[in-house]
Motif scaffolding. Sequence first.
Motif, PDB file in Angstrom:
ATOM      1  N   GLU A   6      39.724  25.833 -18.432  1.00 43.59           N
ATOM      2  CA  GLU A   6      39.024  27.087 -18.193  1.00 43.59           C
ATOM      3  C   GLU A   6      37.577  26.984 -18.667  1.00 43.59           C
ATOM      4  OE1 GLU A   6      43.181  28.190 -19.878  1.00 43.59           O
ATOM      5  OE2 GLU A   6      41.560  26.790 -20.319  1.00 43.59           O
ATOM      6  N   GLY A   8      33.673  29.640 -18.660  1.00 45.85           N
ATOM      7  CA  GLY A   8      33.017  30.874 -18.256  1.00 45.85           C
ATOM      8  C   GLY A   8      33.112  32.012 -19.243  1.00 45.85           C
ATOM      9  N   ARG A  19      32.482  35.678 -14.937  1.00 45.01           N
ATOM     10  CA  ARG A  19      33.386  35.002 -14.023  1.00 45.01           C
ATOM     11  C   ARG A  19      33.970  33.786 -14.727  1.00 45.01           C
ATOM     12  NH1 ARG A  19      32.347  32.154  -8.131  1.00 45.01           N
ATOM     13  NH2 ARG A  19      31.372  30.560  -9.456  1.00 45.01           N
ATOM     14  N   SER A  21      36.420  30.409 -14.605  1.00 47.24           N
ATOM     15  CA  SER A  21      36.851  29.390 -13.652  1.00 47.24           C
ATOM     16  C   SER A  21      37.961  28.563 -14.267  1.00 47.24           C
ATOM     17  CB  SER A  21      35.682  28.470 -13.281  1.00 47.24           C
ATOM     18  OG  SER A  21      34.639  29.186 -12.663  1.00 47.24           O
ATOM     19  N   CYS A  22      38.848  28.085 -13.424  1.00 50.71           N
ATOM     20  CA  CYS A  22      39.945  27.219 -13.846  1.00 50.71           C
ATOM     21  C   CYS A  22      40.023  26.057 -12.863  1.00 50.71           C
ATOM     22  CB  CYS A  22      41.252  28.000 -13.861  1.00 50.71           C
ATOM     23  SG  CYS A  22      42.723  26.996 -14.182  1.00 50.71           S
ATOM     24  N   TRP A  36      46.017  34.273 -14.480  1.00 49.83           N
ATOM     25  CA  TRP A  36      45.205  34.447 -15.681  1.00 49.83           C
ATOM     26  C   TRP A  36      45.971  35.363 -16.623  1.00 49.83           C
ATOM     27  CZ3 TRP A  36      40.896  31.768 -16.839  1.00 49.83           C
ATOM     28  CH2 TRP A  36      40.243  31.116 -15.809  1.00 49.83           C
ATOM     29  N   ARG A  72      40.776  31.976  -5.193  1.00 50.68           N
ATOM     30  CA  ARG A  72      40.894  30.535  -5.345  1.00 50.68           C
ATOM     31  C   ARG A  72      40.209  29.833  -4.189  1.00 50.68           C
ATOM     32  NH1 ARG A  72      46.849  29.393  -6.245  1.00 50.68           N
ATOM     33  NH2 ARG A  72      46.101  27.255  -6.437  1.00 50.68           N
ATOM     34  N   THR A  78      39.807  25.043  -7.569  1.00 52.88           N
ATOM     35  CA  THR A  78      39.355  25.994  -8.574  1.00 52.88           C
ATOM     36  C   THR A  78      39.918  27.379  -8.300  1.00 52.88           C
ATOM     37  OG1 THR A  78      37.280  24.751  -8.803  1.00 52.88           O
ATOM     38  CG2 THR A  78      37.335  26.978  -9.709  1.00 52.88           C
ATOM     39  N   TYR A  80      39.345  31.399  -9.712  1.00 50.24           N
ATOM     40  CA  TYR A  80      38.348  32.217 -10.393  1.00 50.24           C
ATOM     41  C   TYR A  80      38.938  33.560 -10.830  1.00 50.24           C
ATOM     42  CZ  TYR A  80      35.253  29.041  -7.834  1.00 50.24           C
ATOM     43  OH  TYR A  80      34.640  27.927  -7.317  1.00 50.24           O
ATOM     44  N   GLN A  82      36.935  37.043 -11.474  1.00 47.19           N
ATOM     45  CA  GLN A  82      35.716  37.834 -11.575  1.00 47.19           C
ATOM     46  C   GLN A  82      36.036  39.099 -12.338  1.00 47.19           C
ATOM     47  OE1 GLN A  82      32.478  37.179 -10.470  1.00 47.19           O
ATOM     48  NE2 GLN A  82      31.969  39.052 -11.582  1.00 47.19           N
ATOM     49  N   CYS A  96      44.324  30.164 -18.211  1.00 49.01           N
ATOM     50  CA  CYS A  96      44.733  29.881 -16.845  1.00 49.01           C
ATOM     51  C   CYS A  96      46.098  29.204 -16.922  1.00 49.01           C
ATOM     52  CB  CYS A  96      43.704  28.956 -16.203  1.00 49.01           C
ATOM     53  SG  CYS A  96      44.129  28.374 -14.561  1.00 49.01           S
TER      54      CYS A  96
END
Length: 123
Positions: A6, A8, A19, A21-22, A36, A72, A78, A80, A82, A96
Amino acid sequence: QLQLEESGGGLVQAVASLRLSCVAPGRAFSRYATGWLRQAPGKEREFVAATVWSGGYTEYSDSVKGRFTISRDNAKNTVYLQMNSLEPEDSAVYYCAADSAVVLSDPGKYGYWGQGTQVTVSS
Protein backbone atom coordinates in the motif's frame (compact mmCIF):
# COMPACT_ATOMS: atom_id res chain seq x y z
CA GLN A 1 2.17 -16.20 -2.47
CA LEU A 2 0.59 -12.84 -3.21
CA GLN A 3 2.36 -9.83 -1.71
CA LEU A 4 0.58 -6.50 -1.52
CA GLU A 5 2.01 -3.04 -1.01
CA GLU A 6 0.00 0.00 0.00
CA SER A 7 0.97 3.62 -0.46
CA GLY A 8 -0.59 7.07 -0.36
CA GLY A 9 -1.33 7.52 3.33
CA GLY A 10 -0.48 10.66 5.21
CA LEU A 11 -1.58 13.44 7.52
CA VAL A 12 -4.34 15.67 6.22
CA GLN A 13 -6.92 18.05 7.58
CA ALA A 14 -10.62 17.28 7.73
CA VAL A 15 -12.52 17.49 4.41
CA ALA A 16 -9.31 16.89 2.46
CA SER A 17 -8.82 13.99 0.06
CA LEU A 18 -6.30 11.18 -0.29
CA ARG A 19 -5.86 8.37 -2.75
CA LEU A 20 -4.44 5.07 -1.57
CA SER A 21 -2.87 2.60 -3.96
CA CYS A 22 -2.29 -1.13 -3.64
CA VAL A 23 0.04 -3.02 -5.96
CA ALA A 24 1.17 -6.64 -6.16
CA PRO A 25 4.76 -6.40 -7.40
CA GLY A 26 5.67 -9.04 -9.91
CA ARG A 27 2.37 -10.81 -9.64
CA ALA A 28 -0.91 -10.18 -11.39
CA PHE A 29 -3.79 -10.18 -9.00
CA SER A 30 -6.44 -9.42 -11.55
CA ARG A 31 -8.25 -12.63 -10.59
CA TYR A 32 -8.52 -11.69 -6.93
CA ALA A 33 -11.25 -9.85 -5.15
CA THR A 34 -9.58 -6.95 -3.36
CA GLY A 35 -10.61 -4.91 -0.39
CA TRP A 36 -9.55 -2.04 1.81
CA LEU A 37 -9.89 -2.48 5.53
CA ARG A 38 -8.77 -0.27 8.38
CA GLN A 39 -7.86 -0.47 12.02
CA ALA A 40 -7.81 2.40 14.47
CA PRO A 41 -6.01 2.18 17.82
CA GLY A 42 -7.98 0.11 20.30
CA LYS A 43 -10.51 -0.99 17.71
CA GLU A 44 -11.03 -4.09 15.65
CA ARG A 45 -10.11 -4.19 12.00
CA GLU A 46 -13.12 -3.15 9.96
CA PHE A 47 -14.23 -3.39 6.36
CA VAL A 48 -14.11 -0.21 4.29
CA ALA A 49 -14.58 -1.10 0.61
CA ALA A 50 -14.02 -3.98 -1.79
CA THR A 51 -14.31 -4.91 -5.42
CA VAL A 52 -14.48 -8.16 -7.33
CA TRP A 53 -11.69 -9.10 -9.73
CA SER A 54 -13.31 -7.40 -12.71
CA GLY A 55 -14.13 -4.20 -10.85
CA GLY A 56 -17.73 -4.63 -11.94
CA TYR A 57 -19.13 -4.89 -8.43
CA THR A 58 -18.20 -2.92 -5.35
CA GLU A 59 -19.24 -2.79 -1.70
CA TYR A 60 -18.78 -0.07 0.89
CA SER A 61 -19.29 0.25 4.59
CA ASP A 62 -22.05 2.63 5.57
CA SER A 63 -19.54 4.96 7.20
CA VAL A 64 -17.71 5.69 3.93
CA LYS A 65 -20.44 5.27 1.34
CA GLY A 66 -20.66 8.35 -0.83
CA ARG A 67 -17.22 9.61 0.25
CA PHE A 68 -14.84 6.78 -0.75
CA THR A 69 -14.50 5.08 -4.12
CA ILE A 70 -12.68 1.83 -4.81
CA SER A 71 -11.43 1.10 -8.31
CA ARG A 72 -8.90 -1.11 -10.00
CA ASP A 73 -6.72 -1.02 -13.06
CA ASN A 74 -5.75 -4.60 -13.77
CA ALA A 75 -3.45 -3.52 -16.58
CA LYS A 76 -1.41 -1.66 -13.94
CA ASN A 77 -1.92 -4.34 -11.30
CA THR A 78 -3.24 -1.68 -8.97
CA VAL A 79 -6.29 -1.11 -6.80
CA TYR A 80 -7.13 2.37 -5.58
CA LEU A 81 -9.14 3.89 -2.77
CA GLN A 82 -10.13 7.49 -3.41
CA MET A 83 -11.07 9.08 -0.11
CA ASN A 84 -12.90 12.40 -0.16
CA SER A 85 -14.35 14.54 2.62
CA LEU A 86 -12.11 12.87 5.17
CA GLU A 87 -13.13 13.02 8.80
CA PRO A 88 -11.05 12.54 11.96
CA GLU A 89 -12.97 9.29 12.48
CA ASP A 90 -11.34 7.97 9.30
CA SER A 91 -7.92 8.00 10.97
CA ALA A 92 -6.52 4.47 10.98
CA VAL A 93 -4.03 2.14 9.40
CA TYR A 94 -5.48 1.15 6.04
CA TYR A 95 -4.79 -2.32 4.70
CA CYS A 96 -5.17 -3.74 1.25
CA ALA A 97 -6.27 -7.37 1.20
CA ALA A 98 -7.10 -9.91 -1.46
CA ASP A 99 -8.32 -13.41 -2.00
CA SER A 100 -9.60 -15.50 -4.87
CA ALA A 101 -12.96 -16.24 -3.28
CA VAL A 102 -14.13 -14.09 -0.44
CA VAL A 103 -17.08 -12.56 1.34
CA LEU A 104 -16.09 -9.02 0.52
CA SER A 105 -17.17 -7.37 3.76
CA ASP A 106 -15.63 -9.94 6.12
CA PRO A 107 -12.04 -9.08 7.12
CA GLY A 108 -11.53 -12.64 8.29
CA LYS A 109 -12.03 -14.06 4.81
CA TYR A 110 -9.05 -12.38 3.14
CA GLY A 111 -5.92 -14.50 2.89
CA TYR A 112 -3.43 -11.93 1.61
CA TRP A 113 -2.63 -8.65 3.32
CA GLY A 114 -0.33 -5.71 2.87
CA GLN A 115 1.58 -4.03 5.68
CA GLY A 116 -0.77 -1.07 5.86
CA THR A 117 -0.49 2.66 5.38
CA GLN A 118 -1.31 5.24 8.05
CA VAL A 119 -4.00 7.81 7.42
CA THR A 120 -4.39 10.58 9.98
CA VAL A 121 -7.07 13.24 9.67
CA SER A 122 -6.84 16.26 11.91
CA SER A 123 -9.85 18.36 12.88
